[in-house]
Design an enzyme around this catalytic site. Sequence first.
Site, PDB file in Angstrom:
ATOM      1  N   LYS A  36       1.093  -1.251   0.063  1.00 19.50           N
ATOM      2  CA  LYS A  36       0.006  -0.037  -0.007  1.00 19.50           C
ATOM      3  C   LYS A  36       0.884   1.329   0.120  1.00 19.50           C
ATOM      4  O   LYS A  36       0.333   2.128  -0.402  1.00 19.50           O
ATOM      5  CB  LYS A  36      -0.939   0.055   1.214  1.00 19.50           C
ATOM      6  CG  LYS A  36      -0.284  -0.119   2.580  1.00 19.50           C
ATOM      7  CD  LYS A  36      -1.472  -0.281   3.509  1.00 19.50           C
ATOM      8  CE  LYS A  36      -0.792  -0.147   5.033  1.00 19.50           C
ATOM      9  NZ  LYS A  36      -1.534  -0.528   6.239  1.00 19.50           N
ATOM     10  N   ARG A 131      -8.097  -0.772  16.506  1.00 21.53           N
ATOM     11  CA  ARG A 131      -8.520  -0.338  15.201  1.00 21.53           C
ATOM     12  C   ARG A 131      -9.488  -1.384  14.884  1.00 21.53           C
ATOM     13  O   ARG A 131     -10.664  -1.598  15.652  1.00 21.53           O
ATOM     14  CB  ARG A 131      -7.325  -0.296  14.443  1.00 21.53           C
ATOM     15  CG  ARG A 131      -7.557   0.746  13.223  1.00 21.53           C
ATOM     16  CD  ARG A 131      -6.573   0.902  12.197  1.00 21.53           C
ATOM     17  NE  ARG A 131      -6.208  -0.384  11.558  1.00 21.53           N
ATOM     18  CZ  ARG A 131      -5.019  -0.796  10.741  1.00 21.53           C
ATOM     19  NH1 ARG A 131      -4.673   0.746  10.153  1.00 21.53           N
ATOM     20  NH2 ARG A 131      -4.985  -1.630  10.258  1.00 21.53           N
TER      21      ARG A 131
HETATM   22  C1  PLP Z   1      -0.690  -1.566   6.430  1.00 20.12           C
HETATM   23  C2  PLP Z   1      -0.951  -2.907   7.290  1.00 20.12           C
HETATM   24  C3  PLP Z   1      -0.176  -3.728   7.608  1.00 20.12           C
HETATM   25  C4  PLP Z   1       1.384  -3.581   7.138  1.00 20.12           C
HETATM   26  O1  PLP Z   1       2.044  -2.819   8.110  1.00 20.12           O
HETATM   27  P1  PLP Z   1       3.434  -2.139   8.101  1.00 20.12           P
HETATM   28  O2  PLP Z   1       3.744  -1.556   9.501  1.00 20.12           O
HETATM   29  O3  PLP Z   1       3.856  -1.636   6.816  1.00 20.12           O
HETATM   30  O4  PLP Z   1       4.092  -3.555   8.211  1.00 20.12           O
HETATM   31  C5  PLP Z   1      -0.380  -4.988   8.072  1.00 20.12           C
HETATM   32  N1  PLP Z   1      -1.544  -5.261   8.175  1.00 20.12           N
HETATM   33  C6  PLP Z   1      -2.697  -4.338   8.007  1.00 20.12           C
HETATM   34  C7  PLP Z   1      -4.200  -4.730   8.338  1.00 20.12           C
HETATM   35  C8  PLP Z   1      -2.310  -3.022   7.330  1.00 20.12           C
HETATM   36  O5  PLP Z   1      -3.434  -2.298   7.421  1.00 20.12           O
END
Ligand code: PLP
Length: 356
Positions: A36, A131
Amino acid sequence: MALPEILIDLHKIKQNVQAVLSLAKPYGTEVVGVTKSFLGEPEIAGAMLAGGINMLADARLANVKKLRQAFPQITLMLLRLPALSQAAETIACADISLNSEFRILQALSREAIKQGKQHRVILMVDLGDLREGILPDDLFALVEKTLKLDGLILEGIGTNFACYGGVIPTTENLSELAGLAEKVEQACGYRFAVISGGNSANLPLLFNGELALRINQLRIGEGIVLGRETVTRRVLPGAVPDAFVLRAEVLECQVKPTQPKGLIGQDAFGQTHQFCDEGLRRRGILAVGRQDVPPEGLILRDSRLKIFGASSDHLILDLTEAPELGVGSVVEFDLRYSGLLGAMTSPYVKKRVKLA
Ligand SMILES: *Cc1c(COP(=O)(O)O)cnc(C)c1O
């Protein structure tokens, strides 16, 4: 040359993938590559695959679609909870989604049947970060109901720390997830194939030898793109923090005072600043501003320089200690996660893949 630009080194991304994979290997933990931060750009995602990643994940359906077109055979996960209004697209593009609402699971089930697909779901549990996810006490009931839905395969459960509340994943709270999984498995007579432990905040547990048993999947973005864990932002062993470098050009370089002259009110963003009088300094104005990247997300690669501040279109630096820099010079920055996200998303920043 069109500046500002973000220069992307695919070899370094591949190197970081390999660093993360070698941390995860002793635990047999699967690493899902999170795309992302770079909008699911297939060229960059391809470097993750080349490094040894087998599953890609993105928060946005638009990005998952892009990945689906580029990599028809790769397993794709939707990270953000699917919207009720997007059940059909979710089933069409993603192989796996993370879920917490029964109504949405029902909608996904209906769509999966309609499209003749088996869609895999992971149920998210909120263990305190506040969250997404259902509370632990409600998991059993949701599992029971989900198991009855046709078209869906209940792959397992997952959690996410360090996103909203900044709660650090620990042996304790991840053991809680594993313990909860086992309790519900016994009660339902069903074994979860996957327990998805979280994001790059879990990486310190890997190098401290503390990842709880049964956590067999991690979803890693920042650890790969910026080579850092996200609890204290240490660079991972064998990884590099500069796979993405932002470059911007100096428009003006003049010796001026450090203390503004006149009555001080709010700046363009409603903030009031305190200025420290450092006397006369060589101030460089760069053609990069908040519309390109949040200045908090920038790390100067040249330690002799300092950031004074930024407005929409300009970044003001102290160039006094680097007399060779002036009008037309290019200044380079490493990026924090906020900087990477902002720069990759801004249409004003050119994205350029570094040629080998
Ligand atoms: C963005 C995201 C991740 C990855 O997070 P990082 O800190 O970039 O490794 C993992 N799980 C979910 C649900 C996310 O939204």
